[in-house]
Design an enzyme around this catalytic site. Sequence first.
Site, PDB file in Angstrom:
ATOM      1  N   TYR A  36       0.830  -1.202   0.000  1.00 58.77           N
ATOM      2  CA  TYR A  36       0.000   0.000   0.000  1.00 58.77           C
ATOM      3  C   TYR A  36       0.868   1.256   0.000  1.00 58.77           C
ATOM      4  O   TYR A  36       1.837   1.369   0.752  1.00 58.77           O
ATOM      5  CB  TYR A  36      -0.913   0.027   1.232  1.00 58.77           C
ATOM      6  CG  TYR A  36      -1.523   1.391   1.453  1.00 58.77           C
ATOM      7  CD1 TYR A  36      -2.608   1.808   0.688  1.00 58.77           C
ATOM      8  CD2 TYR A  36      -0.963   2.283   2.361  1.00 58.77           C
ATOM      9  CE1 TYR A  36      -3.136   3.072   0.843  1.00 58.77           C
ATOM     10  CE2 TYR A  36      -1.491   3.555   2.530  1.00 58.77           C
ATOM     11  CZ  TYR A  36      -2.574   3.945   1.774  1.00 58.77           C
ATOM     12  OH  TYR A  36      -3.083   5.208   1.920  1.00 58.77           O
TER      13      TYR A  36
ATOM     14  N   HIS B 295      -2.208   2.029   7.757  1.00 59.89           N
ATOM     15  CA  HIS B 295      -3.404   1.611   7.019  1.00 59.89           C
ATOM     16  C   HIS B 295      -4.207   0.521   7.718  1.00 59.89           C
ATOM     17  O   HIS B 295      -4.638  -0.454   7.089  1.00 59.89           O
ATOM     18  CB  HIS B 295      -3.042   1.189   5.589  1.00 59.89           C
ATOM     19  CG  HIS B 295      -4.043   1.658   4.579  1.00 59.89           C
ATOM     20  ND1 HIS B 295      -4.724   0.799   3.750  1.00 59.89           N
ATOM     21  CD2 HIS B 295      -4.494   2.898   4.271  1.00 59.89           C
ATOM     22  CE1 HIS B 295      -5.542   1.483   2.968  1.00 59.89           C
ATOM     23  NE2 HIS B 295      -5.410   2.764   3.271  1.00 59.89           N
TER      24      HIS B 295
END
Length: 411
Positions: A167, A221
């Site tokens: 990510y 995240h």
Amino acid sequence: MSRPAHKTDTIVAVDVLVTSPGRNFVALKITTEQGLVGWGDATLNGRELAVASYLRDHVAPLLIGRDPARIEDTWQYLYRGAYWRRGPVTMTSIGAVDLALWDIKGKATGQPVYQLLGGAVRDRILTYTHASGWEIPQLLDAVDERREQGFLAVRAQSGIPGLATVYGVSSGEAGYEPADRGAAPAVEVWDTDSYLRHAPRVLAAVREHVGPELKLLHDAHHRLTPGQAARLGRALEEVDLYWLEDVTPAENQEVLRHIRHHTTVPLAIGEVFNTVWECQTLITEQLIDFVRTCVTHAGGISHLRRIAALAEVWQVRLGPHGPSDVSPVALAASLHVGLATPNFAIQEYMGYEPVVHEVFRHAWSYADGHLHPGDQPGLGVEVDEALAARFPYEPAYLPIARRRDGSMTDW
């Protein structure tokens, strides 16, 4: 006896535009009898058509004939009138209407929206951008490039040994775009242990490279357990992060108490929150330093101001979500709030592809690490509908993540 309502204008048309100039956006257009047009953003990354349908089928018919000046009453009407309320689809739809009505009010009065919110409390808004690299040298080069562009705050994300995708890390020369076009989401493999071993070394290298002045941010995240988050926070205290973002899943707010007791690293959370009630415990117990609620997904300007007001009492600051997965209309709205809100700290900004600027013509501008919404009446964004129509919707999904053993985890 109640006074009869005094209506100066009337909503006569509500239109939903779905366009994909490089990525999908949903725009809401409200037109009044006097010919004023207000624009709102209704983009919900990976679920755009759900919001578009909610607006067309359940919201637009209710707006015809209403007074556009009654912004708060319309907000309450759409929120309290939807018994199955809250949630990202409902709140993004309400947010789009709210933005469009503030845009109309600004145009009707000849004022930029921030003036209607009480006027500016600052001259410009600090912004942060993203930098990434698969290896530390690549990341340092990316950070240097952002500094050359004038940015004073940078979110740093890096590749992790043994993982093919991570990510926040670009896969090529183009900027990072998590949503993949296609009929189903991409599957990414995640290994928390590798991340926890690697991330502190990476961020320490960035800090050593840039020195103490650059504001450095990092996003976990939502992937860590409370113990892992506390461990990471302790490991990063010497790095002097501006914030560590989304360390644990947002649903489990109580764990922030545990994390707060074990690290002094500033914590930010809230991009997936949709209402002030989701922020309430974290703010009133001062379990976070920054709330990251997005103006689009949290019911618009009207509701973001409620979140800001609660946060100000408890010395929590705003750092709203605002990457390229919301349109320039949303960024404009966030900037108007930011210019008029004392505890607004920083605005996320990744920029847009050139064609997006052509579809969404805007008054906001970037210079020297800061953004300003401009002084045009309303939000200062107009949509080129003919150009938008040339970019039809394309299905795209955010990825999913699986551990090395194949089990699902948070992306």
